[in-house]
Scaffold this motif. Structure first.
Motif, PDB file in Angstrom:
ATOM      1  N   LEU A 113       0.834  -1.192   0.000  1.00  0.00           N
ATOM      2  CA  LEU A 113       0.000   0.000   0.000  1.00  0.00           C
ATOM      3  C   LEU A 113       0.873   1.248   0.000  1.00  0.00           C
ATOM      4  O   LEU A 113       0.622   2.210  -0.742  1.00  0.00           O
ATOM      5  CB  LEU A 113      -0.913  -0.013   1.233  1.00  0.00           C
ATOM      6  N   ILE A 114       1.902   1.239   0.823  1.00  0.00           N
ATOM      7  CA  ILE A 114       2.832   2.374   0.890  1.00  0.00           C
ATOM      8  C   ILE A 114       3.566   2.538  -0.439  1.00  0.00           C
ATOM      9  O   ILE A 114       3.723   3.651  -0.950  1.00  0.00           O
ATOM     10  CB  ILE A 114       3.810   2.178   2.055  1.00  0.00           C
ATOM     11  N   ALA A 115       4.006   1.431  -1.024  1.00  0.00           N
ATOM     12  CA  ALA A 115       4.699   1.496  -2.323  1.00  0.00           C
ATOM     13  C   ALA A 115       3.796   2.090  -3.393  1.00  0.00           C
ATOM     14  O   ALA A 115       4.227   2.922  -4.206  1.00  0.00           O
ATOM     15  CB  ALA A 115       5.166   0.100  -2.726  1.00  0.00           C
ATOM     16  N   GLY A 116       2.523   1.679  -3.386  1.00  0.00           N
ATOM     17  CA  GLY A 116       1.574   2.241  -4.345  1.00  0.00           C
ATOM     18  C   GLY A 116       1.380   3.732  -4.144  1.00  0.00           C
ATOM     19  O   GLY A 116       1.239   4.490  -5.115  1.00  0.00           O
ATOM     20  N   GLY A 117       1.367   4.173  -2.879  1.00  0.00           N
ATOM     21  CA  GLY A 117       1.244   5.598  -2.602  1.00  0.00           C
ATOM     22  C   GLY A 117       2.429   6.393  -3.126  1.00  0.00           C
ATOM     23  O   GLY A 117       2.275   7.478  -3.682  1.00  0.00           O
ATOM     24  N   TYR A 118       3.633   5.847  -2.976  1.00  0.00           N
ATOM     25  CA  TYR A 118       4.825   6.517  -3.506  1.00  0.00           C
ATOM     26  C   TYR A 118       4.746   6.638  -5.025  1.00  0.00           C
ATOM     27  O   TYR A 118       5.072   7.679  -5.604  1.00  0.00           O
ATOM     28  CB  TYR A 118       6.080   5.752  -3.095  1.00  0.00           C
ATOM     29  N   ALA A 119       4.331   5.560  -5.677  1.00  0.00           N
ATOM     30  CA  ALA A 119       4.220   5.580  -7.132  1.00  0.00           C
ATOM     31  C   ALA A 119       3.182   6.600  -7.588  1.00  0.00           C
ATOM     32  O   ALA A 119       3.410   7.366  -8.538  1.00  0.00           O
ATOM     33  CB  ALA A 119       3.864   4.192  -7.640  1.00  0.00           C
ATOM     34  N   ALA A 141       1.980   9.296  -5.912  1.00  0.00           N
ATOM     35  CA  ALA A 141       2.422  10.667  -5.623  1.00  0.00           C
ATOM     36  C   ALA A 141       3.465  11.125  -6.629  1.00  0.00           C
ATOM     37  O   ALA A 141       3.431  12.266  -7.113  1.00  0.00           O
ATOM     38  CB  ALA A 141       2.984  10.743  -4.202  1.00  0.00           C
ATOM     39  N   ALA A 142       4.409  10.244  -6.973  1.00  0.00           N
ATOM     40  CA  ALA A 142       5.448  10.602  -7.940  1.00  0.00           C
ATOM     41  C   ALA A 142       4.860  10.861  -9.315  1.00  0.00           C
ATOM     42  O   ALA A 142       5.261  11.802 -10.009  1.00  0.00           O
ATOM     43  CB  ALA A 142       6.491   9.489  -8.011  1.00  0.00           C
ATOM     44  N   ALA A 143       3.885  10.037  -9.718  1.00  0.00           N
ATOM     45  CA  ALA A 143       3.273  10.221 -11.034  1.00  0.00           C
ATOM     46  C   ALA A 143       2.522  11.550 -11.108  1.00  0.00           C
ATOM     47  O   ALA A 143       2.634  12.296 -12.098  1.00  0.00           O
ATOM     48  CB  ALA A 143       2.335   9.061 -11.336  1.00  0.00           C
ATOM     49  N   ILE A 144       1.758  11.872 -10.070  1.00  0.00           N
ATOM     50  CA  ILE A 144       1.011  13.133 -10.053  1.00  0.00           C
ATOM     51  C   ILE A 144       1.968  14.321 -10.096  1.00  0.00           C
ATOM     52  O   ILE A 144       1.786  15.266 -10.875  1.00  0.00           O
ATOM     53  CB  ILE A 144       0.107  13.208  -8.810  1.00  0.00           C
ATOM     54  N   TRP A 177       5.421  10.430 -25.532  1.00  0.00           N
ATOM     55  CA  TRP A 177       6.389   9.458 -25.029  1.00  0.00           C
ATOM     56  C   TRP A 177       6.760   9.748 -23.572  1.00  0.00           C
ATOM     57  O   TRP A 177       7.299   8.881 -22.879  1.00  0.00           O
ATOM     58  CB  TRP A 177       7.638   9.428 -25.901  1.00  0.00           C
ATOM     59  N   GLU A 178       6.439  10.954 -23.110  1.00  0.00           N
ATOM     60  CA  GLU A 178       6.753  11.270 -21.720  1.00  0.00           C
ATOM     61  C   GLU A 178       5.865  10.495 -20.746  1.00  0.00           C
ATOM     62  O   GLU A 178       6.169  10.422 -19.548  1.00  0.00           O
ATOM     63  CB  GLU A 178       6.616  12.777 -21.482  1.00  0.00           C
ATOM     64  N   LEU A 179       4.775   9.912 -21.248  1.00  0.00           N
ATOM     65  CA  LEU A 179       3.974   9.042 -20.396  1.00  0.00           C
ATOM     66  C   LEU A 179       4.776   7.826 -19.956  1.00  0.00           C
ATOM     67  O   LEU A 179       4.636   7.341 -18.827  1.00  0.00           O
ATOM     68  CB  LEU A 179       2.710   8.606 -21.127  1.00  0.00           C
ATOM     69  N   VAL A 237       9.240   6.810 -13.653  1.00  0.00           N
ATOM     70  CA  VAL A 237       9.391   7.552 -12.398  1.00  0.00           C
ATOM     71  C   VAL A 237       8.517   6.925 -11.312  1.00  0.00           C
ATOM     72  O   VAL A 237       8.944   6.769 -10.156  1.00  0.00           O
ATOM     73  CB  VAL A 237       9.028   9.035 -12.605  1.00  0.00           C
ATOM     74  N   ALA A 238       7.286   6.561 -11.678  1.00  0.00           N
ATOM     75  CA  ALA A 238       6.375   5.955 -10.700  1.00  0.00           C
ATOM     76  C   ALA A 238       6.917   4.622 -10.194  1.00  0.00           C
ATOM     77  O   ALA A 238       6.842   4.321  -8.995  1.00  0.00           O
ATOM     78  CB  ALA A 238       4.995   5.768 -11.325  1.00  0.00           C
ATOM     79  N   VAL A 239       7.473   3.819 -11.091  1.00  0.00           N
ATOM     80  CA  VAL A 239       8.022   2.518 -10.688  1.00  0.00           C
ATOM     81  C   VAL A 239       9.200   2.705  -9.737  1.00  0.00           C
ATOM     82  O   VAL A 239       9.306   2.011  -8.711  1.00  0.00           O
ATOM     83  CB  VAL A 239       8.442   1.707 -11.928  1.00  0.00           C
ATOM     84  N   LEU A 240      10.080   3.645 -10.047  1.00  0.00           N
ATOM     85  CA  LEU A 240      11.227   3.901  -9.172  1.00  0.00           C
ATOM     86  C   LEU A 240      10.773   4.412  -7.801  1.00  0.00           C
ATOM     87  O   LEU A 240      11.311   3.999  -6.766  1.00  0.00           O
ATOM     88  CB  LEU A 240      12.161   4.919  -9.832  1.00  0.00           C
ATOM     89  N   ALA A 241       9.783   5.317  -7.804  1.00  0.00           N
ATOM     90  CA  ALA A 241       9.274   5.829  -6.531  1.00  0.00           C
ATOM     91  C   ALA A 241       8.592   4.715  -5.736  1.00  0.00           C
ATOM     92  O   ALA A 241       8.741   4.632  -4.505  1.00  0.00           O
ATOM     93  CB  ALA A 241       8.295   6.975  -6.781  1.00  0.00           C
ATOM     94  N   GLY A 242       7.854   3.850  -6.427  1.00  0.00           N
ATOM     95  CA  GLY A 242       7.231   2.724  -5.749  1.00  0.00           C
ATOM     96  C   GLY A 242       8.253   1.794  -5.127  1.00  0.00           C
ATOM     97  O   GLY A 242       8.062   1.290  -4.014  1.00  0.00           O
ATOM     98  N   ALA A 243       9.359   1.569  -5.843  1.00  0.00           N
ATOM     99  CA  ALA A 243      10.422   0.718  -5.304  1.00  0.00           C
ATOM    100  C   ALA A 243      11.038   1.348  -4.053  1.00  0.00           C
ATOM    101  O   ALA A 243      11.339   0.656  -3.070  1.00  0.00           O
ATOM    102  CB  ALA A 243      11.492   0.484  -6.369  1.00  0.00           C
TER     103      ALA A 243
END
Length: 331
Positions: free
Chosen positions: A97-103, A105-108, A133-135, A141-147
């Motif tokens: 759940l925390i990892a998903g929140g990081y991902a 927040a980073a995406a937004i 392509w920036e998507l 970025v979201a994956v790295l933040a989730g990690a």
């Protein structure tokens, strides 16, 4: 009925809520810093939506409306993440759940900052471009933040095993019918649904109608299951929405039930959160941790509802099941 005493958390317990809220605070700060550093070079309105192909701007929002949307999203999701993470008895799903929140927040934050930078220096917002392509970069970025969030959350706690209770009966005289009904609600879910509804109406009226529609859809998905009335009678078990009374969340007739019991339910330990939950072999309306009805179905699955006085409800349901079986045997 006395509630089970909760054991005190260990002194070295991880600060789950703080870890969960941190990325949303950092994201809000990052967006604010970027905005104030380039605000003098931003057009009014901003290009905030980009079409296919050359990613030409085809949607526009005022700078104030854009910031309000971004900060509202971060506030809502950050509050929810913090509330979920601070509940007693974190489950094996809490680190994820925390990892998903990081991902999230980073995406937004990344999309918001890229939108601001894309608008910087433009004299005409319609000329702003944002390559699609920036998507893919946003996803990275979201994956790295989730990690990072998963690393900070640490190892998953092991859920404690809970023994199921027996299958009680009520001493109900033959020919006498009885009914049982209780309501159950989750103030945090009601608050979230109300906030989504209010934000959706606001954006629909004063800002981005697309964002308003999205928030209203979120409210429609959340509010019906935020509070419910649970009823047991000769027809079986019925769970109906109290906020939308005609809506039946679930109805289980007697011919689909084999047995009912009651026991303590851990919302996060067993179902990974609140709301209408679906897991392998079981589902249920879980609006809090605590006492609940566990209904075993004829297909081998379980349906769970967390509600007060669950033992009485289970006993009455078993009594009606016995009567139904007796009628079939006597037929």
């Amino acid at each position: 009925m006395k509630s089970a005493q909760r054991s005190s958390p260990p002194l070295n317990a991880r600060p789950w809520a703080l870890i969960a809220v941190l990325p949303f605070v950092a994201a809000a700060v990052a967006v604010a810093v970027v905005y104030f550093s380039i605000s003098a070079r931003l057009p009014e309105p901003l290009a905030t939506h980009f079409g296919e192909g050359a990613a030409r701007a085809d949607g526009f929002t005022s700078a104030r409306g854009f910031l309000l949307l971004v900060f509202t999203l971060l506030l809502v999701f950050g509050t929810v993440a913090g509330l979920l993470a601070r509940l007693p008895g974190p489950s094996a799903g809490t680190p994820w759940l925390i990892a998903g929140g990081y991902a999230l927040a980073a995406a937004i934050a990344f999309l918001a900052c890229r939108t601001l930078f894309a608008n910087a220096g433009a004299t005409d917002a319609s000329a702003v471009r944002l390559p699609l392509w920036e998507l893919a970069l946003t996803l990275a970025v979201a994956v790295l933040a989730g990690a990072l969030g998963r690393l900070l959350a640490g190892p998953a706690p092991r859920p404690s095993d809970r023994a199921a209770g027996g299958a009680p009966r009520l001493d109900l005289p033959a020919g006498v019918s009885a009914g049982w009904s209780r309501t159950i609600g989750s103030p945090p879910i009601v608050a979230l649904g109300t906030l989504l509804l209010g934000a959706g109406l606001f954006f629909l009226a004063f800002a981005d109608w697309q964002a308003g529609i999205s928030l209203l859809i979120g409210a429609i998905a959340v509010l019906p299951c935020a509070a419910a009335r649970v009823t047991v009678d000769r027809r079986g078990l019925t769970v109906s929405s109290t906020l939308l009374p005609p809506l039946r969340i679930r109805h289980l007739p007697l011919d689909r039930v084999t047995e009912a019991t009651s026991r303590p339910i851990g919302a996060f330990q067993e179902f990974g959160g609140w709301g209408y939950r679906i897991r392998s072999g079981r589902s249920g309306l879980v609006l809090r941790s605590g006492e609940g009805i566990v209904v075993r179905l004829t297909d081998g699955k379980e349906f769970v509802v967390t509600v007060d006085d669950a033992a009485t409800a289970a006993a009455l349901l078993n009594t009606y099941l016995d009567r139904a079986r007796s009628r079939k045997e006597g037929a």
